[in-house]
Design an enzyme around this catalytic site. Structure first.
Site, short mmCIF file in Angstrom:
data_model
loop_
_atom_site.label_atom_id
_atom_site.label_comp_id
_atom_site.label_asym_id
_atom_site.label_seq_id
_atom_site.Cartn_x
_atom_site.Cartn_y
_atom_site.Cartn_z
N ASN A 52 0.88 -1.17 0.00
CA ASN A 52 0.00 0.00 0.00
C ASN A 52 0.92 1.22 0.00
O ASN A 52 1.50 1.55 1.02
CB ASN A 52 -0.89 0.00 1.25
CG ASN A 52 -1.68 1.28 1.38
OD1 ASN A 52 -1.86 2.02 0.43
ND2 ASN A 52 -2.17 1.55 2.59
N GLU A 79 -6.65 4.62 7.75
CA GLU A 79 -6.37 6.05 7.51
C GLU A 79 -7.57 6.73 6.85
O GLU A 79 -7.83 7.90 7.09
CB GLU A 79 -5.10 6.18 6.65
CG GLU A 79 -3.86 5.87 7.49
CD GLU A 79 -2.65 5.41 6.69
OE1 GLU A 79 -2.65 5.52 5.46
OE2 GLU A 79 -1.70 4.91 7.33
N GLU A 137 -5.69 -5.21 10.29
CA GLU A 137 -4.69 -4.17 10.52
C GLU A 137 -4.99 -3.44 11.82
O GLU A 137 -5.78 -2.48 11.83
CB GLU A 137 -4.72 -3.17 9.37
CG GLU A 137 -4.35 -3.77 8.03
CD GLU A 137 -3.65 -2.75 7.15
OE1 GLU A 137 -2.52 -3.04 6.74
OE2 GLU A 137 -4.19 -1.67 6.92
C1 PEP Z 1 -0.77 -0.06 5.73
O1 PEP Z 1 -0.68 1.05 5.22
O2 PEP Z 1 -1.73 -0.78 5.48
C2 PEP Z 1 0.28 -0.48 6.65
C3 PEP Z 1 0.19 -1.65 7.22
O3 PEP Z 1 1.33 0.40 6.84
P1 PEP Z 1 2.73 0.07 7.58
O4 PEP Z 1 3.22 -1.24 7.00
O5 PEP Z 1 3.59 1.22 7.22
O6 PEP Z 1 2.44 -0.06 9.03
#
Ligand code: PEP
Length: 256
Positions: free
Chosen positions: A13, A100, A170
């Site tokens: 991502n 986000e 997440e």
């Molecule tokens: C994400 O944007 O879904 C993510 C997991 O970011 P990071 O790996 O930077 O924590």
């Protein structure tokens, strides 16, 4: 990972990073590094980079996705992009419900559901993000939150359509913070989400669904997380902007 039952998918991502020319350079560097991957490799990029990304990934095993989608086919929705518009770009995946978007752009369970259904109806594969905040985890609401978010997002999604849905667990407290869930924490929640899918659909449907972990996954911790039986891949932010690091994660996702 349980590769006998479901696909392992390592997805990047990019968030709000990379210009079209940087996109071409980054994918050119990544291509040979992931050429022998046995897992699926996806890069979700900003809209403005999609054509450059599709062109740069052509003929490789890298699939391209985007980071959001609107539910209407067209109309007065300034700044939004529809499934019909995306269909001509060559993108195949859409991230929906990223924390986000929920945190900064008023994304709700209702709009996540609308976006999920629109993406599926448009023929895209959806990477559906769910996860609890730190306060929710500390208050003991993790399971309740992921159950609610998953059920709401999948309202009206058929078992057949579920085949095109990847769930990304997440935890909000682990995204971009450098604080990763432990292997056991990630597996515990992924396993619970699979139970939720079994309740909503059927045992076989749940067992066939790819459930990723996302949250500060990197070249150093990926192997441990991906070795967990219910962690079927990763959604990777920061480390997906570094081709060598991302390729190490892809390699970990390709281990049997
Ligand atoms: C994400 O944007 O879904 C993510 C997991 O970011 P990071 O790996 O930077 O924590």
């Amino acid at each position: 990972m349980n590769t006998a039952l479901r696909k392992t998918v390592i997805a990047g991502n990019w968030k709000m990073n990379n210009t079209p020319s940087e996109t071409k350079a980054m994918i050119a560097e990544l291509r040979p590094l992931v050429a022998d991957a046995t897992c699926d490799v996806v890069l979700c990029v900003p809209y403005v980079d999609v054509f450059a990304a599709v062109e740069a990934a052509a003929g490789s095993n890298i699939k391209i996705g985007v980071e959001n989608i609107h539910w209407a086919e067209k109309g007065a929705y300034t700044g939004e992009i529809s499934a019909k518009m995306l269909a001509e770009t060559g993108a195949e995946y859409v991230i929906v419900g990223h924390s986000e978007r929920r945190q900064y752009f008023n994304e709700t369970d209702k709009t996540v559901n609308l976006r999920t259904k629109a993406a599926l109806a448009g023929g895209f594969k959806v990477i559906l993000c769910v996860g609890e905040t730190l306060d929710q985890r500390r208050s003991g609401y993790t399971f309740e939150v992921v159950r609610h978010q998953t059920a709401m997002a999948l309202t009206g999604v058929s078992a057949d359509e579920l085949k095109n849905v990847i769930i990304a667990y997440e935890p909000v407290w682990a995204i971009g913070t450098g604080e990763t869930a432990t292997d056991e924490q990630a597996n515990e929640v992924n396993c619970y989400i699979r139970k939720v899918l079994a309740d909503l659909y059927c045992e076989n449907c749940a067992n066939a669904t790819t459930i990723q972990y996302g949250g500060s996954m990197n070249a150093g911790n990926a192997a441990g997380l991906l070795a967990q039986p219910d962690v079927d891949g990763g959604l990777i932010g920061g480390a997906s902007l570094k081709p060598v690091d991302f390729s190490v994660i892809v390699k970990a996702g390709s281990a049997e």
